[in-house]
Every structure is written in structure tokens, then in C-alpha cells.
Design a protein around this motif. Structure first.
Motif, mmCIF file in Angstrom:
data_model
loop_
_atom_site.group_PDB
_atom_site.id
_atom_site.type_symbol
_atom_site.label_atom_id
_atom_site.label_comp_id
_atom_site.label_asym_id
_atom_site.label_seq_id
_atom_site.Cartn_x
_atom_site.Cartn_y
_atom_site.Cartn_z
ATOM 1 N N GLY A 173 -0.031 -1.744 -12.344
ATOM 2 C CA GLY A 173 1.074 -0.847 -12.664
ATOM 3 C C GLY A 173 2.285 -1.070 -11.778
ATOM 4 O O GLY A 173 3.428 -0.968 -12.241
ATOM 5 N N ALA A 174 2.051 -1.387 -10.503
ATOM 6 C CA ALA A 174 3.160 -1.650 -9.584
ATOM 7 C C ALA A 174 3.975 -2.849 -10.050
ATOM 8 O O ALA A 174 5.216 -2.824 -10.049
ATOM 9 N N LYS B 186 12.634 11.740 -7.238
ATOM 10 C CA LYS B 186 12.887 10.306 -7.417
ATOM 11 C C LYS B 186 13.162 9.631 -6.071
ATOM 12 O O LYS B 186 12.698 8.505 -5.829
ATOM 13 N N ALA B 187 13.880 10.320 -5.194
ATOM 14 C CA ALA B 187 14.152 9.755 -3.863
ATOM 15 C C ALA B 187 12.866 9.594 -3.062
ATOM 16 O O ALA B 187 12.711 8.627 -2.303
ATOM 17 N N LEU B 188 11.935 10.518 -3.231
ATOM 18 C CA LEU B 188 10.672 10.457 -2.494
ATOM 19 C C LEU B 188 9.780 9.312 -2.954
ATOM 20 O O LEU B 188 8.791 8.984 -2.283
ATOM 21 N N LYS B 189 10.110 8.696 -4.085
ATOM 22 C CA LYS B 189 9.359 7.542 -4.571
ATOM 23 C C LYS B 189 9.784 6.250 -3.872
ATOM 24 O O LYS B 189 9.142 5.208 -4.038
ATOM 25 N N ALA C 272 5.722 10.687 -13.982
ATOM 26 C CA ALA C 272 6.863 9.792 -13.721
ATOM 27 C C ALA C 272 7.479 10.059 -12.358
ATOM 28 O O ALA C 272 7.962 9.130 -11.692
ATOM 29 N N LEU C 273 7.467 11.317 -11.919
ATOM 30 C CA LEU C 273 8.047 11.679 -10.620
ATOM 31 C C LEU C 273 7.025 11.613 -9.493
ATOM 32 O O LEU C 273 7.355 11.896 -8.346
ATOM 33 N N ASP C 274 5.791 11.254 -9.814
ATOM 34 C CA ASP C 274 4.727 11.148 -8.810
ATOM 35 C C ASP C 274 4.585 12.424 -7.997
ATOM 36 O O ASP C 274 4.587 12.423 -6.771
ATOM 37 N N CYS C 275 4.454 13.519 -8.738
ATOM 38 C CA CYS C 275 4.285 14.828 -8.114
ATOM 39 C C CYS C 275 2.917 15.382 -8.489
ATOM 40 O O CYS C 275 2.545 15.344 -9.672
ATOM 41 N N VAL D 49 0.836 -1.208 0.000
ATOM 42 C CA VAL D 49 0.000 0.000 0.000
ATOM 43 C C VAL D 49 0.868 1.253 0.000
ATOM 44 O O VAL D 49 0.652 2.178 -0.792
ATOM 45 N N TYR D 50 1.871 1.288 0.884
ATOM 46 C CA TYR D 50 2.681 2.504 0.972
ATOM 47 C C TYR D 50 3.583 2.686 -0.247
ATOM 48 O O TYR D 50 3.842 3.818 -0.671
ATOM 49 N N ASP D 51 4.037 1.597 -0.824
ATOM 50 C CA ASP D 51 4.781 1.710 -2.081
ATOM 51 C C ASP D 51 3.875 2.287 -3.167
ATOM 52 O O ASP D 51 4.287 3.162 -3.936
ATOM 53 N N ALA D 52 2.635 1.830 -3.202
ATOM 54 C CA ALA D 52 1.686 2.340 -4.191
ATOM 55 C C ALA D 52 1.376 3.817 -3.945
ATOM 56 O O ALA D 52 1.245 4.589 -4.902
ATOM 57 N N LEU D 53 1.266 4.223 -2.691
ATOM 58 C CA LEU D 53 0.969 5.626 -2.400
ATOM 59 C C LEU D 53 2.142 6.531 -2.771
ATOM 60 O O LEU D 53 1.941 7.662 -3.212
ATOM 61 N N ARG D 54 3.348 6.045 -2.590
ATOM 62 C CA ARG D 54 4.506 6.846 -2.998
ATOM 63 C C ARG D 54 4.566 7.017 -4.514
ATOM 64 O O ARG D 54 5.140 7.989 -5.015
ATOM 65 N N ASN D 55 3.992 6.061 -5.232
ATOM 66 C CA ASN D 55 4.085 6.039 -6.699
ATOM 67 C C ASN D 55 2.695 6.042 -7.352
ATOM 68 O O ASN D 55 2.502 5.454 -8.412
ATOM 69 N N LEU D 56 1.763 6.725 -6.749
ATOM 70 C CA LEU D 56 0.356 6.594 -7.114
ATOM 71 C C LEU D 56 0.083 6.955 -8.571
ATOM 72 O O LEU D 56 -0.582 6.208 -9.305
#
Length: 386
Positions: free
Chosen positions: A74-75, A138-141, A114-117, A49-56
Motif C-alpha cells: 500500500g505504501a 493530513k499534516a499528521l500523515k 484516508a486520514l489515518d485516524c 517504518v515510521y512513514d507506514a505507522l503514520r499512514n497505517l
């Protein structure tokens, strides 16, 4: 639970999150309602879940839709796995891919996706981070490291490492702070370890420790942590110097565990209901409410929930806290302003505006840290009342 069943659970939780429910509450409720899931299952689902939220945004784009199922498809694609291997419909696995899902081909992702921003934050973050914009995003992903603060009132770095190692927890010193240890193995064992129970270590990000290291303190000081939250920075300062420490937070319930934590750490902290009653202070630390953009690895939900209006309200609150704090500092005393934000509007701009409103304050130092430094993103400015 099988790996595929864990993905199915993550899909259910992500769908609830997209329906505006808080992630942590959903995870807790899911665990209570699904007692068959063991601790390893719950931990694996939380990680999904948290990996997905970082890269939503990027996972949704790779899955072809904005829902939990597409995000987990997608994950898997982002990790180089074929989603069909998990989406089998067997047992408790998600239903097999339909033809549209199986044939979907993602185009090259735009930078913000791509940067999940969030789109509205691209420009403010670019202006704040300059050439570090893409590396920081990228680090925040990625998942954040786990750090401990060694309580030098009770032990040494080496003795703390030895005690943790005896319980299967390997650590390494971190350059951001002389009290910081990075947890290399078994981070989930820390809070049940004897070293933690005995007050030898506390969970605290290395950059957060570095910020408190920069606050000027001496043994004769009267020190107030004005926005203490759970009291982590209060305890970090008290671990450095035997000064007279006070803690206050506008939400008193946040401080309810501080007396127990302080006793465990072997330090004295007075919790206040009205900081003006004990004023003035030699040092006032204001770790103000902020966007939390520097800590989005740990709290990715905040990235997607934040709005422009909320950010403006936060900036207004920060200015008011600074002005209040200024009235609590003795002449010659120090005001330390801290955020876990990457945004200039919450950091340098706030200090510049404060000094315009409040003449008679000398700017001693400022430092901004980002995840590229190893820990969370933090900012600290120290001002002296002259």
C-alpha cells in the motif's frame, strides 16, 4: 542493502509492531541482530517504518490486508510506484505479488481511513479542531520537520547558523520562536556536530519552544518544572532568563541526563526528589502527561496504541497534577499548564474544571498550536494566583 531488501526488513518490523511490540524496541533489536546493515540502511528502514505507522490504516487499505507485507504494498501504491518493481523475490527482496495482491483494486477510502485516524477519535478530534480537522490530520500523515533551539546564553542565531553550516547543516529561522531554527539539510548530523556538543543548540520542536516563550519569567523568580521529563522545557526557560530553576519528574530516571545537558548549556538547574520541600515557587510549569496527539508525526505509534480508557486515565492524572501544582505557587505567582494534545478534553476542559475546583485563579492567556502552524500541536494556559 538494496531498496527492495530494505522494504523486506520494514515488513518484518511492521509485523512485529502489529503483534503489539514497541516500534523503537523492534528497530533497535533488528539493528543489533542484522549487523550487515549500514547506517544508511538502518535510517532508510526506519523511515519506511515510521512513514507506514503514520499512514497505517490507509496503507493497509491500499494493500488489501492488515499485515506488514500489505502495508508496504500500500505504501508503494500511495507513492505512485508499482509494487511489482520491488516485490520480485530476487536476492533479499520480498516474494513476488500473488494474483490476489496484483489484481487488488482499492475502493475510495472512507474519511477516517484516508486520514489515518482511529475510528473512536474521529468525533473528539472533529469537535476539537472544527474546520481544521482534515488539514491537521493530513499534516499528521507527513514527516515532522527537525528543529533546533539556539542557546542564547552562549551564542546568537546567526553564529549558530554559521557554525552548523560549516559542518554541512543548513538551517533557517522559524517564526514560531525567536530561538528556533529549522534544519534543512543533514538532520542526522546534528547530534554529532560541534555546535551541539558545545551547547550552542539543542533539538527541540519549534512549537515546544513557543510554549516556553509564553511562560512569564523574571530574573528574580523561583521556577519549578513539575513534569520535567528529559528537561527540555527547563533548559529552554533557563536559556531565556537567569532565574532559579528546579526540575522534578515522577519518574526520576527521565532526568538523569539533565545535569550533563544543563552543564553543556551553561545553565544551573536543581533536580528535586520532592518539589514540596522547596515550595513555594513564583512560577510552576506543568507539561502534563497527555495523549500526545499533537506530536503524532513524531510518535505515530501513540495514535494506534491510545484507548478511550487510557485517555480518561490521562485526564484524571492531569487534573490531579494541576491541583498539586496549585498548592506550590505563591500568591501573585503563575501556573502554566501545557500539553502536546489537540483534544479539548485535555486542554480547555481541564482549565475550566480546575478553576471550578480552585477559586482564586485568574485566567491570563491560552494558546493552541497545531501542525498547521509549522511545529507540533501544543496547548498552553497561564493562570495567576490572586
Amino acid at each position: 542493502m538494496t531498496p527492495a531488501a530494505r522494504i523486506a526488513a520494514a515488513i518484518e518490523i511492521l509485523d512485529s509492531f502489529l503483534g503489539e511490540a514497541p516500534a523503537e524496541k523492534i528497530l533497535t533489536t533488528w539493528g543489533r541482530n542484522n549487523r550487515f546493515a549500514g547506517s544508511k540502511d538502518r535510517a532508510a528502514i526506519r523511515d519506511h517504518v515510521y512513514d507506514a505507522l503514520r499512514n497505517l490504516r490507509s496503507y493497509a487499505a491500499l494493500g488489501g490486508a492488515q499485515n506488514g507485507r500489505a502495508i508496504m504494498i500500500g505504501a508503494l501504491r500511495a507513492q505512485g510506484q508499482d509494487p511489482a518493481s520491488m516485490f520480485t523475490g530476487e536476492g533479499h527482496a520480498p516474494a513476488p505479488l500473488n494474483s490476489q495482491e496484483a489484481e487488488f483494486k482499492a475502493q475510495e477510502l472512507p474519511t477516517d481511513i484516508a486520514l489515518d485516524c482511529p475510528e473512536w477519535l474521529i468525533k473528539p478530534l472533529q469537535d476539537s479542531l472544527n474546520e481544521n480537522f482534515e488539514p491537521v490530520l493530513k499534516a499528521l500523515k507527513q514527516r515532522a520537520p527537525v528543529f533546533l533551539r539556539v542557546n542564547l546564553r552562549k551564542t546568537t542565531i546567526q553564529d549558530a547558523q554559521d557554525a552548523l553550516q560549516q559542518e554541512g547543516i543548513d538551517t533557517a529561522p522559524n517564526a514560531l520562536s525567536p530561538t528556533a531554527l529549522e534544519v534543512l539539510t543533514n538532520p542526522r548530523r546534528v547530534q554529532n556536530s560541534q555546535a551541539f556538543k558545545d551547547g550552542l543548540v539543542e533539538l527541540q520542536d519549534a512549537a515546544s519552544q513557543a510554549v516556553t516563550d509564553m511562560v512569564p519569567l523574571s530574573a528574580t523568580d523561583k521556577v519549578l518544572d513539575l513534569c520535567a521529563g528529559g528537561g527540555g522545557k527547563t533548559l529552554a526557560m533557563a536559556g531565556r532568563v537567569r532565574a532559579n530553576f528546579f526540575a522534578y519528574d515522577i519518574a526520576p530516571q527521565r532526568l538523569r541526563d539533565l545535569p550533563v545537558r544543563a552543564a553543556r548549556a551553561g545553565v544551573d538547574v536543581t533536580v528535586l526528589s520532592d518539589p514540596e520541600q522547596e515550595a513555594p515557587y513564583d512560577v510552576v510549569l506543568t507539561d502534563v502527561p497527555c495523549s500526545g496527539s499533537g506530536a503524532w508525526r513524531r510518535n505515530p505509534e501513540g495514535k494506534w496504541r491510545l484507548t478511550q480508557a487510557q485517555l480518561e486515565d490521562l485526564c484524571d492524572t492531569q487534573a490531579k497534577i494541576l491541583d498539586r501544582a496549585a498548592t506550590l505557587v505563591v500568591p501573585g505567582g503563575y501556573l502554566a499548564y501545557a500539553t502536546c494534545s489537540l483534544l479539548t478534553c485535555e486542554n480547555q476542559d481541564q482549565i475550566e474544571a480546575f478553576q471550578k475546583r480552585n477559586p482564586g485563579w485568574e485566567h491570563l492567556m491560552s494558546r493552541s498550536l497545531t501542525p498547521l502552524d509549522g511545529g507540533d500541536g501544543f496547548h498552553l494556559t497561564v493562570l495567576k494566583r490572586v
